[in-house]
Design a protein around this motif. Structure first.
Motif, PDB file in Angstrom:
ATOM      1  N   TRP A  23      -6.882   5.201   1.149  1.00 26.63           N
ATOM      2  CA  TRP A  23      -6.796   6.404   0.476  1.00 26.63           C
ATOM      3  C   TRP A  23      -6.616   7.461   1.694  1.00 26.63           C
ATOM      4  N   LYS A  24      -7.058   6.998   2.795  1.00 26.16           N
ATOM      5  CA  LYS A  24      -6.895   7.829   3.938  1.00 26.16           C
ATOM      6  C   LYS A  24      -5.517   7.870   4.496  1.00 26.16           C
ATOM      7  N   LEU A  25      -5.040   6.903   4.487  1.00 26.81           N
ATOM      8  CA  LEU A  25      -3.647   6.555   4.880  1.00 26.81           C
ATOM      9  C   LEU A  25      -2.687   7.348   4.078  1.00 26.81           C
ATOM     10  N   VAL A  26      -2.884   7.311   2.450  1.00 27.55           N
ATOM     11  CA  VAL A  26      -2.022   8.116   1.534  1.00 27.55           C
ATOM     12  C   VAL A  26      -2.050   9.470   1.938  1.00 27.55           C
ATOM     13  N   HIS A  27      -3.161   9.991   2.283  1.00 27.70           N
ATOM     14  CA  HIS A  27      -3.574  11.458   2.638  1.00 27.70           C
ATOM     15  C   HIS A  27      -2.869  11.818   3.595  1.00 27.70           C
ATOM     16  N   SER A  28      -2.733  11.029   4.655  1.00 26.84           N
ATOM     17  CA  SER A  28      -2.124  11.400   6.120  1.00 26.84           C
ATOM     18  C   SER A  28      -0.447  11.255   5.970  1.00 26.84           C
ATOM     19  N   LEU A  29      -0.145  10.217   4.974  1.00 23.35           N
ATOM     20  CA  LEU A  29       1.080  10.095   4.693  1.00 23.35           C
ATOM     21  C   LEU A  29       1.659  11.490   4.015  1.00 23.35           C
ATOM     22  N   ARG A  30       1.221  11.963   3.056  1.00 26.61           N
ATOM     23  CA  ARG A  30       1.536  13.167   2.373  1.00 26.61           C
ATOM     24  C   ARG A  30       1.314  14.060   3.252  1.00 26.61           C
ATOM     25  N   GLU A  31       0.550  14.167   4.079  1.00 27.35           N
ATOM     26  CA  GLU A  31       0.520  15.604   5.013  1.00 27.35           C
ATOM     27  C   GLU A  31       1.751  15.641   5.966  1.00 27.35           C
ATOM     28  N   ARG A  32       2.563  14.395   5.943  1.00 24.69           N
ATOM     29  CA  ARG A  32       3.810  14.224   6.821  1.00 24.69           C
ATOM     30  C   ARG A  32       5.055  14.472   5.572  1.00 24.69           C
ATOM     31  N   GLY A  33       4.360  14.627   4.770  1.00 23.36           N
ATOM     32  CA  GLY A  33       5.596  14.862   3.638  1.00 23.36           C
ATOM     33  C   GLY A  33       6.022  13.888   2.777  1.00 23.36           C
ATOM     34  N   THR A  34       5.575  12.435   3.025  1.00 25.17           N
ATOM     35  CA  THR A  34       5.849  11.628   2.261  1.00 25.17           C
ATOM     36  C   THR A  34       5.437  11.752   0.683  1.00 25.17           C
ATOM     37  N   THR A  35       6.380  11.394  -0.155  1.00 20.53           N
ATOM     38  CA  THR A  35       6.078  11.473  -1.709  1.00 20.53           C
ATOM     39  C   THR A  35       5.525  10.050  -2.118  1.00 20.53           C
ATOM     40  N   ILE A  36       4.372   9.987  -2.926  1.00 20.70           N
ATOM     41  CA  ILE A  36       3.757   8.753  -2.982  1.00 20.70           C
ATOM     42  C   ILE A  36       3.243   8.541  -4.520  1.00 20.70           C
ATOM     43  N   ILE A  37       4.156   7.383  -5.074  1.00 12.92           N
ATOM     44  CA  ILE A  37       3.775   7.136  -6.372  1.00 12.92           C
ATOM     45  C   ILE A  37       2.927   5.974  -6.469  1.00 12.92           C
ATOM     46  N   LEU A  38       1.733   5.771  -7.056  1.00 14.34           N
ATOM     47  CA  LEU A  38       1.202   4.552  -6.966  1.00 14.34           C
ATOM     48  C   LEU A  38       0.763   4.158  -8.455  1.00 14.34           C
ATOM     49  N   THR A  39       0.550   2.923  -8.826  1.00 13.50           N
ATOM     50  CA  THR A  39       0.281   2.618 -10.234  1.00 13.50           C
ATOM     51  C   THR A  39      -1.117   2.071  -9.895  1.00 13.50           C
ATOM     52  N   THR A  40      -1.986   2.112 -10.866  1.00 16.76           N
ATOM     53  CA  THR A  40      -3.413   1.712 -10.887  1.00 16.76           C
ATOM     54  C   THR A  40      -3.960   1.668 -12.340  1.00 16.76           C
ATOM     55  N   HIS A  41      -4.911   0.715 -12.194  1.00 20.26           N
ATOM     56  CA  HIS A  41      -5.715   0.648 -13.356  1.00 20.26           C
ATOM     57  C   HIS A  41      -7.225   1.497 -13.260  1.00 20.26           C
ATOM     58  N   TYR A  42      -7.179   1.770 -11.838  1.00 13.73           N
ATOM     59  CA  TYR A  42      -8.448   2.385 -11.240  1.00 13.73           C
ATOM     60  C   TYR A  42      -8.353   3.731 -11.398  1.00 13.73           C
ATOM     61  N   ILE A  43      -9.025   4.288 -12.521  1.00 13.54           N
ATOM     62  CA  ILE A  43      -9.049   5.678 -12.906  1.00 13.54           C
ATOM     63  C   ILE A  43      -9.654   6.624 -11.498  1.00 13.54           C
ATOM     64  N   GLU A  44     -10.539   5.915 -10.860  1.00  9.03           N
ATOM     65  CA  GLU A  44     -11.515   6.506  -9.775  1.00  9.03           C
ATOM     66  C   GLU A  44     -10.321   6.626  -8.661  1.00  9.03           C
ATOM     67  N   GLU A  45      -9.279   5.853  -8.568  1.00 11.36           N
ATOM     68  CA  GLU A  45      -8.162   5.957  -7.659  1.00 11.36           C
ATOM     69  C   GLU A  45      -7.344   7.069  -7.763  1.00 11.36           C
ATOM     70  N   ALA A  46      -6.879   7.353  -9.139  1.00 12.42           N
ATOM     71  CA  ALA A  46      -6.209   8.499  -9.401  1.00 12.42           C
ATOM     72  C   ALA A  46      -6.960   9.899  -9.475  1.00 12.42           C
ATOM     73  N   GLU A  47      -8.170   9.698  -9.818  1.00  6.75           N
ATOM     74  CA  GLU A  47      -9.010  10.816  -9.748  1.00  6.75           C
ATOM     75  C   GLU A  47      -9.156  11.307  -8.343  1.00  6.75           C
ATOM     76  N   GLU A  48      -9.471  10.235  -7.277  1.00 11.91           N
ATOM     77  CA  GLU A  48      -9.620  10.761  -6.021  1.00 11.91           C
ATOM     78  C   GLU A  48      -8.261  11.069  -5.435  1.00 11.91           C
ATOM     79  N   MET A  49      -7.240  10.449  -5.529  1.00 13.39           N
ATOM     80  CA  MET A  49      -5.744  10.730  -4.886  1.00 13.39           C
ATOM     81  C   MET A  49      -4.945  11.428  -5.323  1.00 13.39           C
TER      82      MET A  49
END
Ligand SMILES: Nc1ncnc2c1ncn2[C@@H]1O[C@H](COP(=O)(O)OP(=O)(O)OP(=O)(O)O)[C@@H](O)[C@H]1O
Length: 309
Positions: free
Chosen positions: A175-201
């Motif tokens: 999650w931390k990595l995803v946030h820092s990538l976003r700060e650098r402008g990377t677009t992120i698409i993730l698939t998940t069954h974990y709602i918690e993950e979607a809610e968080e990120m």
């Protein structure tokens, strides 16, 4: 953040056996956003990602990646994408550094050591750079997959079930990595069954079921719009039915008449709770406990998927 970097129009996929895994999917992903594609097993998430990455050919529709047609201009489109697959796809006898550098070179990029070093450091893999992949723990191997996907400096990163079966520490790191990538402008698409993950990120959430995109919305808006709250009153004496005169509140009886449930909209100034409690007092309907709960993205998701099943 409104410029689309990825657009899918009318994308369908019917596999050879005749099974249709995607039905006319339209989706636009903005540059720099984190988009979570949520769906149960078999919903079509991997099929969708595989089509965008050129691994699976769509039966109909068009895909544009950063202005390139993903079919006609495959190489240019693919070079903008990094894919972290669900399953391990690396040479176990290679070292971490060689694996990641190889991925970078595949896309025609020179061995840019400073960049690779940064990626490996961000993923806590730098100290393991000379280890063979087979010497790493499962979690470390997952990190290598991410490093590999990032090796050619993609603008869009697909994470297919990034945290399935990983421990809490690695999940937090991801999650931390995803946030820092976003700060650098990377677009992120993730698939998940974990709602918690979607809610968080995620900034936006798409819900897919049986190959159809049921909805796409801003996460907070989705939770506000569809999120309900419940007030459960445990009654001293069970009731047979909701008493007359309480029509202005949305009440139901649960738990063999022992619990009176009030569903309310928490976004309203007046929730209706004080007047309900007063009305119950006036009618001498006593309760011994009260509890409120908020519907999570999970409840919303389950409702949606069941409703449209
Ligand atoms: N190569 C294939 N040939 C035939 N059917 C396939 C093929 N690949 C996937 N499917 C079917 O397409 C549907 C969607 O599969 P997909 O892997 O895209 O789902 P998913 O949402 O990623 O599921 P999961 O969360 O389990 O990974 C499934 O019913 C699957 O059995």
């Amino acid at each position: 953040m409104t410029e689309p970097i990825l657009t899918l129009s009318g994308v369908s996929k019917t596999y050879k056996g005749g099974f249709t895994a995607l039905h006319g999917v339209d989706l636009s992903i903005n540059k720099g956003e984190i988009f979570a594609l949520l769906g149960p097993n078999g919903a079509g998430k991997t099929t969708l990602i595989s089509i965008v990455c050129g691994i699976v050919t769509p039966s109909t529709g068009t895909i544009r990646v950063g202005g390139h047609d993903a079919l006609a201009d495959y190489k240019a489109a693919r070079s903008l994408i990094g894919l972290v697959p669900q399953e391990l796809s690396v040479d176990m006898f290679e070292t971490v550094l060689a694996t990641v550098t190889f991925s970078r070179r595949l896309f025609g990029r020179s061995g840019h050591n400073a960049y690779i070093e940064q990626v490996l450091r961000d993923l806590s893999l730098w100290d393991k750079r000379d280890n063979k992949i087979m010497e790493l723990s499962g979690g470390m191997k997952r990190r290598v997959l991410i490093a590999k996907a990032l090796a050619h400096e993609p603008e869009i990163l697909f994470l297919d079930e990034p945290t399935a079966g990983v421990d809490v520490a690695l999940r937090r790191d991801m999650w931390k990595l995803v946030h820092s990538l976003r700060e650098r402008g990377t677009t992120i698409i993730l698939t998940t069954h974990y709602i918690e993950e979607a809610e968080e990120m995620a900034d936006r959430v798409g819900v897919i079921n049986k190959g159809r995109l049921l909805l796409v919305d801003d996460k907070t808006a989705l939770m506000q719009k569809l999120g309900k709250r419940e007030l459960d009153l445990t009654l001293v004496d069970a009731l047979d039915a909701v008493p007359a005169g309480f029509e202005q509140w949305q009440l139901s009886l649960e738990n063999d008449g022992r619990t009176l449930r009030y569903v309310f909209d928490a976004t309203q100034e007046d929730t209706g709770i004080p007047s309900l409690l007063r009305a119950l007092g006036d009618r001498h309907i006593a309760f011994k406990d009260l509890e409120t709960s908020k519907s999570s993205l999970e409840d919303i998701f389950v409702d949606l998927v069941e409703e449209r099943a």
